[in-house]
Scaffold this active site. Structure first.
Site, PDB file in Angstrom:
ATOM      1  N   GLU A 136     -29.274  65.312  54.116  1.00  0.00           N
ATOM      2  CA  GLU A 136     -28.969  65.681  52.416  1.00  0.00           C
ATOM      3  C   GLU A 136     -28.830  66.833  52.973  1.00  0.00           C
ATOM      4  O   GLU A 136     -29.847  67.827  52.881  1.00  0.00           O
ATOM      5  CB  GLU A 136     -30.463  65.356  51.556  1.00  0.00           C
ATOM      6  CG  GLU A 136     -30.338  64.642  50.002  1.00  0.00           C
ATOM      7  CD  GLU A 136     -29.425  63.648  49.961  1.00  0.00           C
ATOM      8  OE1 GLU A 136     -27.677  63.622  49.847  1.00  0.00           O
ATOM      9  OE2 GLU A 136     -29.172  61.931  51.002  1.00  0.00           O
ATOM     10  N   GLY A 167     -27.016  60.039  41.059  1.00  0.00           N
ATOM     11  CA  GLY A 167     -26.676  60.616  42.173  1.00  0.00           C
ATOM     12  C   GLY A 167     -25.522  59.769  43.199  1.00  0.00           C
ATOM     13  O   GLY A 167     -25.601  59.686  44.581  1.00  0.00           O
ATOM     14  N   ASP A 169     -19.516  63.198  49.534  1.00  0.00           N
ATOM     15  CA  ASP A 169     -19.331  61.877  48.672  1.00  0.00           C
ATOM     16  C   ASP A 169     -17.551  61.413  48.530  1.00  0.00           C
ATOM     17  O   ASP A 169     -17.491  60.488  49.124  1.00  0.00           O
ATOM     18  CB  ASP A 169     -19.578  62.494  47.143  1.00  0.00           C
ATOM     19  CG  ASP A 169     -20.887  63.461  47.007  1.00  0.00           C
ATOM     20  OD1 ASP A 169     -21.707  62.453  48.096  1.00  0.00           O
ATOM     21  OD2 ASP A 169     -21.209  63.568  45.797  1.00  0.00           O
TER      22      ASP A 169
HETATM   23  C1  GLA Z   1     -23.960  66.151  46.034  1.00  0.00           C
HETATM   24  C2  GLA Z   1     -23.360  66.764  46.756  1.00  0.00           C
HETATM   25  C3  GLA Z   1     -22.935  66.788  47.962  1.00  0.00           C
HETATM   26  C4  GLA Z   1     -24.369  66.066  49.223  1.00  0.00           C
HETATM   27  C5  GLA Z   1     -25.139  65.903  48.520  1.00  0.00           C
HETATM   28  C6  GLA Z   1     -26.631  66.209  48.907  1.00  0.00           C
HETATM   29  O1  GLA Z   1     -24.091  64.894  46.720  1.00  0.00           O
HETATM   30  O2  GLA Z   1     -22.159  66.170  46.677  1.00  0.00           O
HETATM   31  O3  GLA Z   1     -21.403  67.239  48.885  1.00  0.00           O
HETATM   32  O4  GLA Z   1     -24.161  68.580  49.222  1.00  0.00           O
HETATM   33  O5  GLA Z   1     -25.302  66.540  47.082  1.00  0.00           O
HETATM   34  O6  GLA Z   1     -26.916  66.077  50.269  1.00  0.00           O
END
Ligand code: GLA
Length: 376
Positions: free
Chosen positions: A33, A122, A170
């Site tokens: 993360e 999330g 993502d």
């Molecule tokens: C969000 C962002 C990702 C990443 C996460 C944390 O989901 O879109 O790019 O930085 O937070 O790991």
């Protein structure tokens, strides 16, 4: 001959086109993360919930979109007139804007969006939408765009059009991930490897009911702090910083903790990949718990509600480990359950969370029922 071809092409474009459908899954990040914008390692996996888009070419330059995703509504704009507002249409505008910016020509189209990926939980609802739309337009307009470039364009929608300074995890997961396989990504080289999910562990994802947005606020602050820490450690990306450098250099608080999280989290991803390969659920669970501690105490991306959900899960006999997943400040918790016990454990944990915290927790994985949209 070429002219005749062009004539037929134009004549065809004056007719509305056939319907094209495409989809993309949301994702859960297993571990890694706030490492992706430091060129580090991540390990996401698709979740069963998908966003499905249907497009049909129009004969003009209008984009007419309707969504069942958040509030049922219809909205439209003209190609070339993309302007950021507030809400889901921005992601659609961002896609056509990025296609134009990279020299791709797109006609107007009617668009319908149906999504089972909850926003603000999330699990990458926005990446699922932009990737699904890019896939549909790729077919509709016969665009030559590979899956990695789809991910890169979708990321640019967020960073350059929406203004959310995110990494590429993502979008790569939504574009390149396969359900039932974890996607190990090196966000520096963009190399990725699909790792089969072992049968003896069942993932659980529960939404805390606390929603977040990454277009500004705390996510951007963490990002800034982490780059400030990198600069003091003499590196551009924390991927290149070592734990020893952190011990040698006295960074002011909280920059020391921000750097510590990213440096240790990168190692945890590598260790988690080993644990997955060795089919070692206990080790994986420990790494999940350590990752959560690091996010809670060092990167400070958790909330009291999320911490409560994680603690309830960690105290459950059927759970190997649990952690906040995604950008944080709300969102979902990912847990590893003993095979075959996930459904009962998830319901028990969500019920306990709702009772003690007073916010309803929603079980996203395992799924209660899969809406059938057919094969796309
Ligand atoms: C969000 C962002 C990702 C990443 C996460 C944390 O989901 O879109 O790019 O930085 O937070 O790991």
């Amino acid at each position: 001959m070429a002219n005749l071809g062009a004539f037929f092409h134009r004549a065809r474009d004056r007719e509305p086109g056939p319907q094209v459908m495409a989809a993309a899954h949301g994702r859960v990040n297993l571990i890694g993360e706030h490492t992706d914008y430091h060129q580090g390692f991540v390990l996401p996996m698709p979740i069963p919930q998908r966003t499905i888009v249907t497009v049909r070419r129009r004969t003009d330059y209008l984009v007419r979109a309707s969504s069942t995703a958040v509030v049922p509504m219809v909205a439209e704009y003209e190609l070339g007139d993309e302007a950021r507002g507030e809400g889901w249409l921005d992601y659609v505008q961002g896609v056509t804007h990025m296609l134009a910016r990279t020299g791709r020509s797109v006609s107007g189209f009617d668009l319908t969006i149906e999504s089972a990926v909850p926003p603000g939980a999330g699990v990458s609802s926005s990446a699922a939408l932009t990737v699904a739309l890019l896939r549909a337009l790729r077919i509709m307009c016969r665009l030559e765009i590979g899956d990695l470039e789809v991910a890169q364009l979708a990321q640019k929608v967020e960073t350059d059009f929406i203004g959310a300074p995110i990494g590429i995890m993502d979008q790569m997961s939504c574009s390149l991930g396969h359900p039932g396989e974890a996607l190990f990504i090196d966000t520096r080289s963009l190399h990725y490897e699909r790792l089969p999910w072992p049968n003896l562990i069942s993932p659980i994802v529960i939404s805390s009911g606390i929603t977040h947005a990454h277009a500004g606020g705390e996510y951007a602050i963490r990002r800034r702090e982490s780059f400030a820490a990198a600069a003091l450690l003499g590196v551009r990306w924390l991927r290149d910083a070592k734990g020893e450098a952190l011990q040698r250099t006295q960074l002011p608080d909280p920059l020391d903790r921000r750097a510590k999280h990213v440096i240790t989290e990168n190692q945890r991803v590598l260790d988690a990949v080993d644990a997955l390969r060795n089919r070692d659920p206990e080790r994986l669970g420990e790494l999940f718990n350590d990752s959560h501690r690091s996010m809670r105490d060092d990167y400070e991306t958790s909330t009291p509600e999320v911490d409560a959900l994680v603690s309830i899960a960690q105290a459950d006999d059927d759970i190997y480990g649990a952690r906040l997943t995604g950008g944080g400040f709300g969102g979902s918790v990912v847990m590893l359950a003993h095979a075959g016990r996930a459904r009962a454990a998830a319901e028990r944990i969500a019920a306990e969370y709702s009772k003690t915290v007073g916010v309803p927790g929603t079980v996203l994985v395992p799924e209660a029922c899969v809406p059938s949209f057919g094969r796309v």
